[in-house]
Scaffold this motif. Structure first.
Motif, PDB file in Angstrom:
ATOM      1  N   ARG A 135       0.827  -0.944  -0.172  1.00  0.00           N
ATOM      2  CA  ARG A 135       0.117   0.065  -0.057  1.00  0.00           C
ATOM      3  C   ARG A 135       0.866   1.207  -0.029  1.00  0.00           C
ATOM      4  O   ARG A 135       1.854   1.356   0.942  1.00  0.00           O
ATOM      5  CB  ARG A 135      -0.908   0.149   1.324  1.00  0.00           C
ATOM      6  CG  ARG A 135      -1.887   1.237   1.145  1.00  0.00           C
ATOM      7  CD  ARG A 135      -2.735   1.331   2.630  1.00  0.00           C
ATOM      8  NE  ARG A 135      -3.526  -0.060   2.534  1.00  0.00           N
ATOM      9  CZ  ARG A 135      -3.710  -0.747   3.437  1.00  0.00           C
ATOM     10  NH1 ARG A 135      -3.180  -0.513   4.779  1.00  0.00           N
ATOM     11  NH2 ARG A 135      -4.678  -2.000   3.485  1.00  0.00           N
ATOM     12  N   ILE A 136       0.794   2.106  -0.803  1.00  0.00           N
ATOM     13  CA  ILE A 136       1.534   3.117  -1.119  1.00  0.00           C
ATOM     14  C   ILE A 136       0.611   4.686  -1.400  1.00  0.00           C
ATOM     15  O   ILE A 136       0.006   4.559  -2.216  1.00  0.00           O
ATOM     16  CB  ILE A 136       2.542   3.060  -2.373  1.00  0.00           C
ATOM     17  CG1 ILE A 136       3.455   1.788  -2.192  1.00  0.00           C
ATOM     18  CG2 ILE A 136       3.352   4.316  -2.541  1.00  0.00           C
ATOM     19  CD1 ILE A 136       4.277   1.439  -3.487  1.00  0.00           C
ATOM     20  N   TYR A 137       0.933   5.404  -0.542  1.00  0.00           N
ATOM     21  CA  TYR A 137       0.072   6.868  -0.344  1.00  0.00           C
ATOM     22  C   TYR A 137       1.316   7.722  -1.271  1.00  0.00           C
ATOM     23  O   TYR A 137       2.225   8.106  -0.874  1.00  0.00           O
ATOM     24  CB  TYR A 137      -0.090   7.174   0.942  1.00  0.00           C
ATOM     25  CG  TYR A 137      -1.159   6.319   1.478  1.00  0.00           C
ATOM     26  CD1 TYR A 137      -2.487   6.351   1.533  1.00  0.00           C
ATOM     27  CD2 TYR A 137      -0.848   5.355   2.580  1.00  0.00           C
ATOM     28  CE1 TYR A 137      -3.354   5.852   2.019  1.00  0.00           C
ATOM     29  CE2 TYR A 137      -1.706   4.692   3.038  1.00  0.00           C
ATOM     30  CZ  TYR A 137      -3.049   4.836   3.073  1.00  0.00           C
ATOM     31  OH  TYR A 137      -3.869   4.118   3.524  1.00  0.00           O
TER      32      TYR A 137
ATOM     33  N   THR B 199       1.339  11.461  -2.181  1.00  0.00           N
ATOM     34  CA  THR B 199       0.931  12.928  -1.990  1.00  0.00           C
ATOM     35  C   THR B 199       1.497  13.896  -3.049  1.00  0.00           C
ATOM     36  O   THR B 199       2.558  13.925  -3.066  1.00  0.00           O
ATOM     37  CB  THR B 199       1.214  13.436  -0.547  1.00  0.00           C
ATOM     38  OG1 THR B 199       0.354  12.619   0.202  1.00  0.00           O
ATOM     39  CG2 THR B 199       0.471  14.828  -0.520  1.00  0.00           C
TER      40      THR B 199
ATOM     41  N   MET C 173      -5.011   0.251 -10.605  1.00  0.00           N
ATOM     42  CA  MET C 173      -3.669   0.559 -10.103  1.00  0.00           C
ATOM     43  C   MET C 173      -2.566   0.825 -10.795  1.00  0.00           C
ATOM     44  O   MET C 173      -1.244   1.198 -10.522  1.00  0.00           O
ATOM     45  CB  MET C 173      -3.109  -0.501  -9.005  1.00  0.00           C
ATOM     46  CG  MET C 173      -4.438  -0.640  -8.122  1.00  0.00           C
ATOM     47  SD  MET C 173      -4.425   0.446  -6.675  1.00  0.00           S
ATOM     48  CE  MET C 173      -5.629   1.298  -7.123  1.00  0.00           C
TER      49      MET C 173
ATOM     50  N   THR D 210      -3.801  13.385  -2.233  1.00  0.00           N
ATOM     51  CA  THR D 210      -3.217  12.194  -2.075  1.00  0.00           C
ATOM     52  C   THR D 210      -3.874  11.004  -2.592  1.00  0.00           C
ATOM     53  O   THR D 210      -5.286  11.010  -2.676  1.00  0.00           O
ATOM     54  CB  THR D 210      -2.940  11.830  -0.436  1.00  0.00           C
ATOM     55  OG1 THR D 210      -2.376  12.943   0.206  1.00  0.00           O
ATOM     56  CG2 THR D 210      -2.257  10.317  -0.219  1.00  0.00           C
ATOM     57  N   TYR D 211      -3.266  10.105  -3.215  1.00  0.00           N
ATOM     58  CA  TYR D 211      -3.910   8.979  -3.977  1.00  0.00           C
ATOM     59  C   TYR D 211      -3.423   7.613  -3.138  1.00  0.00           C
ATOM     60  O   TYR D 211      -2.060   7.522  -3.180  1.00  0.00           O
ATOM     61  CB  TYR D 211      -3.592   8.836  -5.460  1.00  0.00           C
ATOM     62  CG  TYR D 211      -4.387   7.727  -6.181  1.00  0.00           C
ATOM     63  CD1 TYR D 211      -5.724   8.324  -6.766  1.00  0.00           C
ATOM     64  CD2 TYR D 211      -3.904   6.595  -6.561  1.00  0.00           C
ATOM     65  CE1 TYR D 211      -6.597   7.386  -7.396  1.00  0.00           C
ATOM     66  CE2 TYR D 211      -4.680   5.773  -7.255  1.00  0.00           C
ATOM     67  CZ  TYR D 211      -6.179   6.223  -7.764  1.00  0.00           C
ATOM     68  OH  TYR D 211      -6.765   5.068  -8.491  1.00  0.00           O
ATOM     69  N   ARG D 212      -4.103   6.584  -3.200  1.00  0.00           N
ATOM     70  CA  ARG D 212      -3.514   5.330  -2.405  1.00  0.00           C
ATOM     71  C   ARG D 212      -3.579   4.294  -3.608  1.00  0.00           C
ATOM     72  O   ARG D 212      -4.696   4.197  -4.385  1.00  0.00           O
ATOM     73  CB  ARG D 212      -4.401   4.832  -1.399  1.00  0.00           C
ATOM     74  CG  ARG D 212      -3.964   3.565  -0.516  1.00  0.00           C
ATOM     75  CD  ARG D 212      -4.985   3.150   0.281  1.00  0.00           C
ATOM     76  NE  ARG D 212      -6.020   2.365  -0.103  1.00  0.00           N
ATOM     77  CZ  ARG D 212      -7.090   1.702   0.542  1.00  0.00           C
ATOM     78  NH1 ARG D 212      -7.136   1.819   1.785  1.00  0.00           N
ATOM     79  NH2 ARG D 212      -8.127   1.250  -0.021  1.00  0.00           N
ATOM     80  N   TYR D 213      -2.402   3.700  -3.957  1.00  0.00           N
ATOM     81  CA  TYR D 213      -2.267   2.459  -4.709  1.00  0.00           C
ATOM     82  C   TYR D 213      -2.118   1.230  -3.742  1.00  0.00           C
ATOM     83  O   TYR D 213      -1.429   1.386  -2.653  1.00  0.00           O
ATOM     84  CB  TYR D 213      -0.910   2.683  -5.346  1.00  0.00           C
ATOM     85  CG  TYR D 213      -0.895   3.885  -6.572  1.00  0.00           C
ATOM     86  CD1 TYR D 213      -1.442   3.528  -7.659  1.00  0.00           C
ATOM     87  CD2 TYR D 213      -0.541   5.041  -6.306  1.00  0.00           C
ATOM     88  CE1 TYR D 213      -1.330   4.562  -8.577  1.00  0.00           C
ATOM     89  CE2 TYR D 213      -0.673   5.900  -7.157  1.00  0.00           C
ATOM     90  CZ  TYR D 213      -1.020   5.900  -8.449  1.00  0.00           C
ATOM     91  OH  TYR D 213      -1.135   6.735  -9.157  1.00  0.00           O
ATOM     92  N   GLU D 214      -2.899   0.289  -4.158  1.00  0.00           N
ATOM     93  CA  GLU D 214      -2.720  -0.891  -3.154  1.00  0.00           C
ATOM     94  C   GLU D 214      -2.867  -2.103  -4.284  1.00  0.00           C
ATOM     95  O   GLU D 214      -3.737  -2.375  -5.219  1.00  0.00           O
ATOM     96  CB  GLU D 214      -3.802  -0.951  -2.261  1.00  0.00           C
ATOM     97  CG  GLU D 214      -3.849  -2.100  -1.360  1.00  0.00           C
ATOM     98  CD  GLU D 214      -4.752  -2.052  -0.292  1.00  0.00           C
ATOM     99  OE1 GLU D 214      -4.621  -3.070   0.714  1.00  0.00           O
ATOM    100  OE2 GLU D 214      -5.061  -0.975   0.247  1.00  0.00           O
TER     101      GLU D 214
END
Length: 249
Positions: free
Chosen positions: A30-32, A34, A54, A70-74
């Motif tokens: 999981r990578i945030y 910003t 993703m 901010t966007y969350r990649y998972e």
């Protein structure tokens, strides 16, 4: 980049290349992200097999990340290997200004040998004389060539002890040029690309490996020849960098 040569670049977490992301095959990552740039951006996980949403392509798999958001990649790392990350929005500007990084996914089962494991990101810059900002519109005449954003003599030696297995992971997200990377004193085998493991039946000894733009090449050899050995791109303009003749060997 070297003593007396400082530039104003873009990057991740305050550096270019960005942090080396390491994990293990099968890990959930999981990578945030910003966005503190003056324009939108995304992050593409180059060579990683993941869900379509993703993949980080602005206008195709997601909306670009607005400034200040901010966007969350998972996703799950399905395979071991060496990969890269970079923007897929205004790529020419953002990559040219330094927004690149590498990913190492270790296999669940490792052999018992001691490994000296190095990751090097090749990049090329056009830095007009007297300025601090690289020119992101350059398509030729790059005058600064770097490994991990350092140029000789600021580069660090790759150190091993006799008998070590040496693994060098080479990534190239430079704008335009391929690099024939040459090692003195040894032959090596190409064991992996960002597409996967090279079968043992397809490997052969070599002393130079071509690292194309947008590609990873991983080489391995056993450190059995003592001494200091050169390791460089064999394009003479690249190895000379800014055509300086006063740097010591």
């Amino acid at each position: 980049i070297a003593r007396g040569l400082e530039i104003e670049a873009w990057g991740y977490n305050g550096s270019t290349p960005g942090p080396l992301i390491e994990c293990v095959e099968g890990d959930r990552v999981r990578i945030y992200v910003t966005n503190k740039l003056p324009e939108p951006t995304t992050v593409h996980w180059h060579g990683v097999f993941l869900p379509n949403g993703m993949d980080g392509i602005a206008g195709l798999t997601q909306k670009a990340i607005p400034v200040g958001k901010t966007y969350r990649y998972e996703f799950t790392m399905l395979k071991a290997g060496t990969f890269m990350y970079h923007p897929h929005f205004d790529e020419m500007t953002q990559i040219a200004l330094g927004m690149v990084g590498m990913i190492v996914v270790h296999p669940k089962r490792r052999d018992g040998r001691r490994v000296r494991d190095y990751s090097l990101m090749a990049h090329e810059w056009m830095i007009p004389i007297g300025t601090r900002r690289p020119n992101p519109l350059a398509m030729s005449d790059f005058n600064v060539l770097t490994f991990n954003s350092k140029a000789f003599p600021a580069t660090e030696p790759l150190v091993a002890e006799q008998g070590d297995l040496v693994r060098i992971r080479l990534g190239n997200l430079g704008p335009m040029d391929h690099h024939p990377i040459h090692l003195h004193g040894y032959s090596f085998e190409l064991v992996e690309t960002d597409g996967g493991i090279v079968p043992k039946s397809a490997r052969h000894p070599d002393t130079t490996v071509l690292v194309p733009v947008g590609a990873v090449r991983v080489i391995e050899f056993t450190a059995d020849a003592l001494g200091d050995w050169a390791f460089h791109c064999h394009m003479t303009h690249h190895v000379m960098n800014q055509m300086g003749h006063d740097a010591p060997g």
